[in-house]
Design a protein around this motif. Structure first.
Motif, PDB file in Angstrom:
ATOM      1  N   LEU A   1       0.819  -1.120   0.177  1.00  0.00           N
ATOM      2  CA  LEU A   1       0.018   0.111  -0.090  1.00  0.00           C
ATOM      3  C   LEU A   1       0.882   1.186  -0.071  1.00  0.00           C
ATOM      4  N   SER A   2       0.349   2.235  -0.699  1.00  0.00           N
ATOM      5  CA  SER A   2       1.194   3.581  -0.592  1.00  0.00           C
ATOM      6  C   SER A   2       0.036   4.806  -0.785  1.00  0.00           C
ATOM      7  N   ALA A   3       0.478   6.063  -1.015  1.00  0.00           N
ATOM      8  CA  ALA A   3      -0.242   7.010  -1.417  1.00  0.00           C
ATOM      9  C   ALA A   3      -0.737   7.019  -2.974  1.00  0.00           C
ATOM     10  N   ASP A   4      -0.020   6.111  -3.792  1.00  0.00           N
ATOM     11  CA  ASP A   4      -0.625   5.767  -5.033  1.00  0.00           C
ATOM     12  C   ASP A   4      -0.976   4.251  -5.198  1.00  0.00           C
ATOM     13  N   THR A   5      -1.128   3.731  -4.182  1.00  0.00           N
ATOM     14  CA  THR A   5      -1.689   2.236  -4.251  1.00  0.00           C
ATOM     15  C   THR A   5      -2.772   2.236  -3.096  1.00  0.00           C
ATOM     16  N   TRP A   6      -4.010   2.301  -3.036  1.00  0.00           N
ATOM     17  CA  TRP A   6      -4.900   2.209  -1.980  1.00  0.00           C
ATOM     18  C   TRP A   6      -5.335   0.737  -1.963  1.00  0.00           C
ATOM     19  N   ARG A   7      -5.281   0.046  -2.912  1.00  0.00           N
ATOM     20  CA  ARG A   7      -5.670  -1.322  -2.672  1.00  0.00           C
ATOM     21  C   ARG A   7      -4.432  -2.011  -3.056  1.00  0.00           C
ATOM     22  N   HIS A   8      -4.031  -3.156  -2.320  1.00  0.00           N
ATOM     23  CA  HIS A   8      -2.874  -4.037  -2.554  1.00  0.00           C
ATOM     24  C   HIS A   8      -3.198  -5.498  -2.469  1.00  0.00           C
ATOM     25  N   VAL A   9      -2.836  -6.422  -3.264  1.00  0.00           N
ATOM     26  CA  VAL A   9      -3.166  -7.508  -3.242  1.00  0.00           C
ATOM     27  C   VAL A   9      -1.818  -8.502  -2.928  1.00  0.00           C
ATOM     28  N   ALA A  10      -1.678  -8.813  -1.723  1.00  0.00           N
ATOM     29  CA  ALA A  10      -0.392  -9.715  -1.493  1.00  0.00           C
ATOM     30  C   ALA A  10      -0.471 -10.898  -1.875  1.00  0.00           C
ATOM     31  N   PHE A  11       0.815 -11.619  -2.636  1.00  0.00           N
ATOM     32  CA  PHE A  11       1.065 -12.763  -2.833  1.00  0.00           C
ATOM     33  C   PHE A  11       1.648 -13.629  -1.818  1.00  0.00           C
ATOM     34  N   VAL A  12       1.268 -14.519  -1.258  1.00  0.00           N
ATOM     35  CA  VAL A  12       2.405 -15.341  -0.266  1.00  0.00           C
ATOM     36  C   VAL A  12       2.202 -16.808  -0.753  1.00  0.00           C
ATOM     37  N   GLU A  13       3.416 -17.343  -0.703  1.00  0.00           N
ATOM     38  CA  GLU A  13       3.784 -18.666  -1.099  1.00  0.00           C
ATOM     39  C   GLU A  13       3.932 -19.516   0.193  1.00  0.00           C
ATOM     40  N   GLN A  14       3.388 -20.640   0.371  1.00  0.00           N
ATOM     41  CA  GLN A  14       3.615 -21.308   1.472  1.00  0.00           C
ATOM     42  C   GLN A  14       3.710 -22.666   1.192  1.00  0.00           C
ATOM     43  N   PRO A  15       4.874 -23.367   1.862  1.00  0.00           N
ATOM     44  CA  PRO A  15       4.968 -25.062   1.495  1.00  0.00           C
ATOM     45  C   PRO A  15       4.069 -25.630   2.697  1.00  0.00           C
ATOM     46  N   ARG A  16       2.737 -25.439   2.621  1.00  0.00           N
ATOM     47  CA  ARG A  16       1.919 -26.146   3.761  1.00  0.00           C
ATOM     48  C   ARG A  16       0.831 -26.596   2.956  1.00  0.00           C
ATOM     49  N   PRO A  17       0.028 -27.538   3.607  1.00  0.00           N
ATOM     50  CA  PRO A  17      -0.989 -28.305   3.118  1.00  0.00           C
ATOM     51  C   PRO A  17      -2.067 -27.366   2.881  1.00  0.00           C
TER      52      PRO A  17
END
Length: 276
Positions: free
Chosen positions: A61-77
């Protein structure tokens, strides 16, 4: 009883508090919300880049990104949340983050110009034509949401599409979400909906699922934008126990007042003593 920020801000007759419930369990990472937010609110393009740690190309997020989609990779079931994946041992966590529109908003406390104000819907909005660019609100936010725009020098963040709410429309991000991961509505109803969804996700085998920002007894009095997460908040880059950063200001001013009174008393005694 949950505090009503609009009432506490002086609105005698106001609509019910509105907000977001973001169900990250059904976010597909399409970033349609990011695009819709930029287009509707005329938020400037701030470039796309990869950090080397993720497929996320907007980063935060920033002054020029009011919506941000996070991508998280996890080695979990994946658990049994989705059928047909068998014993898959890898999962993506995706979450669309946004301003939390806190019940107790520190950004409001520190703004010297009134640029930041509470709306009748209980949300927090920045007026860019009133902001003087002092930047006090930036470190005051416990979530790191608000920022100063380089092109104008003034603060900017999500307004929860205040202009759309005023004419009975939902925010652009919620309108564009193809999976209803971003849900908009009356906050009390959203909380009930989120509690039911949490039960479903846990029953599907995702024991780590939890709600974040829904508790009115947390450090910011609960938020107007809360989330269903599939793991701990830190995994998504969210603070695990946020607190309103101005919570100690009243006691600090009292201590400063006492110290000033003691100092003045000492000066008075010294002055009186030198004359006698």
């Amino acid at each position: 009883m949950t505090a009503d920020p609009a009432t506490e801000s002086g609105y005698a007759d106001h609509p019910k508090r509105m907000g977001f419930f973001t169900d990250t369990s059904i976010c597909i990472g399409c970033k349609a919300c990011e695009v819709a937010c930029k287009e509707w609110n005329a938020v400037p393009e701030d470039g796309l880049a990869f950090t080397g740690m993720s497929y996320d190309n907007t980063q935060s997020l920033s002054a020029d990104t009011w919506r941000h989609v996070a991508f998280v990779e996890q080695p979990r079931p994946l658990g049994h949340q989705q059928h047909g994946f068998g014993d898959m041992d890898f999962r993506w966590l995706m979450a669309s983050d946004v301003c939390k529109h806190c019940t107790h908003a520190a950004c409001l406390d520190v703004c010297p110009t009134g640029s930041l104000f509470r709306t009748e819907f209980g949300t927090v909005v920045v007026q860019d034509d009133v902001c003087n660019g002092c930047g006090y609100c930036v470190p005051a936010c416990p979530y790191g949401v608000i920022g100063k725009r380089e092109s104008t020098g003034v603060a900017a963040k999500c307004t929860l599409c205040y202009d759309r709410l005023g004419v009975g429309q939902e925010p652009a991000c919620a309108k564009s979400c193809p999976t209803d991961s971003i849900q908009f509505g009356e906050l009390d109803e959203l909380r009930e909906r989120a509690a039911r969804r949490l039960e479903q996700v846990r029953a599907a085998g995702v024991d780590s699922a939890r709600l974040y920002g829904h508790d009115p007894d947390d450090g910011v009095g609960g938020t107007g934008a809360f989330f269903l997460l599939l793991d701990e908040p830190e995994v998504y880059g969210l603070p695990p126990d946020p607190v309103v950063t101005t919570r100690d200001l009243p006691s600090m001013w009292r201590q400063a007042g006492i110290a000033a009174a003691v100092l003045l008393a000492g000066i008075a005694v010294a002055t009186w003593g030198s004359r006698t």
